[in-house]
Design an enzyme around this catalytic site. Structure first.
Site, PDB file in Angstrom:
ATOM      1  N   TYR A   2      77.385   6.032  18.886  1.00  0.00           N
ATOM      2  CA  TYR A   2      78.554   6.109  19.739  1.00  0.00           C
ATOM      3  C   TYR A   2      78.153   6.730  21.067  1.00  0.00           C
ATOM      4  CZ  TYR A   2      83.189   6.954  21.530  1.00  0.00           C
ATOM      5  OH  TYR A   2      84.305   6.938  22.326  1.00  0.00           O
TER       6      TYR A   2
ATOM      7  N   GLU B  75      97.540   3.874  17.931  1.00  0.00           N
ATOM      8  CA  GLU B  75      96.210   3.583  17.384  1.00  0.00           C
ATOM      9  C   GLU B  75      96.197   3.871  15.881  1.00  0.00           C
ATOM     10  OE1 GLU B  75      92.901   5.349  19.336  1.00  0.00           O
ATOM     11  OE2 GLU B  75      93.556   4.731  21.339  1.00  0.00           O
TER      12      GLU B  75
ATOM     13  N   ARG C 167      84.017   2.431  11.450  1.00  0.00           N
ATOM     14  CA  ARG C 167      85.475   2.497  11.398  1.00  0.00           C
ATOM     15  C   ARG C 167      86.019   1.598  12.498  1.00  0.00           C
ATOM     16  NH1 ARG C 167      88.700   3.703   7.506  1.00  0.00           N
ATOM     17  NH2 ARG C 167      90.170   4.988   8.676  1.00  0.00           N
TER      18      ARG C 167
ATOM     19  N   ASP D 277      79.360   7.669  25.125  1.00  0.00           N
ATOM     20  CA  ASP D 277      80.344   7.719  26.186  1.00  0.00           C
ATOM     21  C   ASP D 277      79.943   6.732  27.279  1.00  0.00           C
ATOM     22  OD1 ASP D 277      81.994   9.630  25.031  1.00  0.00           O
ATOM     23  OD2 ASP D 277      80.888  11.322  25.913  1.00  0.00           O
TER      24      ASP D 277
ATOM     25  N   ARG E 102      97.177   8.506  17.299  1.00  0.00           N
ATOM     26  CA  ARG E 102      97.650   8.927  18.604  1.00  0.00           C
ATOM     27  C   ARG E 102      98.459   7.823  19.269  1.00  0.00           C
ATOM     28  NH1 ARG E 102      92.227   9.261  22.454  1.00  0.00           N
ATOM     29  NH2 ARG E 102      91.449   7.163  22.122  1.00  0.00           N
TER      30      ARG E 102
ATOM     31  N   ARG F 208      87.714  27.177  23.585  1.00  0.00           N
ATOM     32  CA  ARG F 208      87.608  28.018  24.777  1.00  0.00           C
ATOM     33  C   ARG F 208      88.582  29.183  24.692  1.00  0.00           C
ATOM     34  NH1 ARG F 208      88.539  22.898  28.256  1.00  0.00           N
ATOM     35  NH2 ARG F 208      86.547  21.827  28.090  1.00  0.00           N
TER      36      ARG F 208
ATOM     37  N   ARG G 250      80.462  19.871  18.274  1.00  0.00           N
ATOM     38  CA  ARG G 250      80.614  20.003  19.720  1.00  0.00           C
ATOM     39  C   ARG G 250      82.080  20.069  20.137  1.00  0.00           C
ATOM     40  NH1 ARG G 250      77.238  15.251  22.180  1.00  0.00           N
ATOM     41  NH2 ARG G 250      77.909  16.223  24.123  1.00  0.00           N
TER      42      ARG G 250
END
Length: 369
Positions: A350, A302, A251, A352, A282, A181, A177
């Protein structure tokens, strides 16, 4: 542990994160009495924010609210006002800066192309090396999506740091996913509603729990099950059953937060570091989530980590072995009529934030009658 508590609760809710707080709020509206506990010293779970140098710091990684679910958006807006932040991360590969998600700005920087047709032609040429039908792993899936150049620079190192495994060992589903674009658009999410709460996430959770009893720094194992006839358990399902079938794998992350004596450290809220040699994935500069103008800034690096007992579980490793193990725990849970397992850890998925809220609202609605 009974001292100081009314024993006549309707629900014991284990976990004061987004799922637990949403559920507790909905049940309190119907007159149900809820006790919410959390082993951490604060409410909010992983969406917890606290102020440092007058900046709302996301203590457990960046949380950017986005959804297409109007009901969820209306629900969360009862408790806060959102700003107009749009997630537009950038990627740093050996000092080269690329826009994310992969779009015409990325392709222009990578290859110098200016039209969608030119970008598609290069990707088609590079995609040709995958000739064995359906991609069998993450590496093959990435090559099919965006070709060798982008895979090598912007996917491979970052992903292998994140998961601690070679891309050729990871399932293709992880990036199926991934946004790609052929327009000049750096908005990572395509959802209709997006933003950051202007008062931080902790304020939202506090308002949700205003009519519930809350006990922090408290582990479920310290309580007796007789506190309430029903328990909503948002902790790890394998931990609840004392790992009787073995441990589910995750993780974890380590966060290194620093106050910087500058007003603007990196010019963007989220910068990914894609080469394998840099140990963190990041850097988050928190003030940019809120268009801050403070004289100082706060950054968080992180570092992905292997998970072990006692560390925080962030990302379930949903491979065949772990999913099969979860099914065994789920079968145990199905025989327990007094405990409902929910949330990211209870479901070994997981989610959102919007899906977490939607799931909690759905569960609360089903139990109101």
């Amino acid at each position: 542990m009974h001292g100081g508590f009314d024993m006549n609760y309707d629900y014991l809710i284990v976990g004061a994160g987004l799922f637990g707080a949403t559920f507790a709020h909905q049940m309190a509206l119907t007159g149900k009495k809820c006790l919410v506990i959390d082993r951490r010293h604060h409410v909010g779970g992983n969406v917890y924010t606290e102020k440092t140098a007058d900046i709302h710091v996301h203590k457990y990684g960046a949380h950017i609210f986005h959804t297409n679910n109007r009901a969820v958006w209306d629900f969360i807006n009862q408790f806060t006002e959102f700003n107009h932040y749009i997630n537009s991360p950038i990627a740093n590969y050996k000092g080269e800066i690329y826009n994310l998600p992969f779009n015409m700005n990325t392709f222009n920087k990578m290859w110098g192309v200016v039209t969608p047709a030119q970008a598609q032609e290069i990707i088609e040429q590079q995609r040709a090396e995958i000739t064995d039908g359906q991609p069998q792993n993450l590496e093959q899936q990435a090559l099919c999506l965006v070709g060798r150049d982008i895979y090598e620079k912007l996917i491979k190192g970052y992903t292998e740091k994140q998961w601690g495994m070679s891309c050729s060992e990871l399932p293709a589903s992880i990036i199926k996913r991934l946004p790609v674009r052929f327009i000049y658009d750096n908005n990572y999410f395509s959802d209709r509603f997006q933003g950051i709460p202007i008062d931080g996430y902790t304020s939202i959770i506090g308002k949700m729990l205003a009519h519930c009893d809350v006990k922090l720094s408290t582990d479920y194992s310290e309580l007796y099950s007789s506190f309430a006839p029903y328990t909503i358990y948002t902790g790890a399902i394998d931990e609840y059953y004392n790992y009787c079938y073995g441990e589910l794998e995750y993780r974890s992350l380590r966060f290194e937060t620093e106050i910087m004596d500058t007003s603007n450290y990196q010019g963007n809220a989220v910068v990914n570091y894609c080469e394998r040699e840099i140990p963190y994935t990041r850097i988050i500069e928190h003030k940019h989530f809120a268009f801050g103008t403070q004289p100082l800034t706060v950054i968080t690096r992180e570092y992905p980590q292997p998970w072990e007992k006692g560390s925080e579980a962030y990302y379930p490793i949903n491979n065949e072995k772990n999913n099969a193990l979860y099914q065994r725990y789920q079968a145990l849970a199905a025989r327990n009529q007094k405990v409902i397992f929910a949330g990211r850890l209870g479901s070994y998925q997981y989610y959102d934030m919007d899906k977490t809220i939607a799931n909690a609202l759905c569960l609360a609605s089903s139990l109101k009658n």
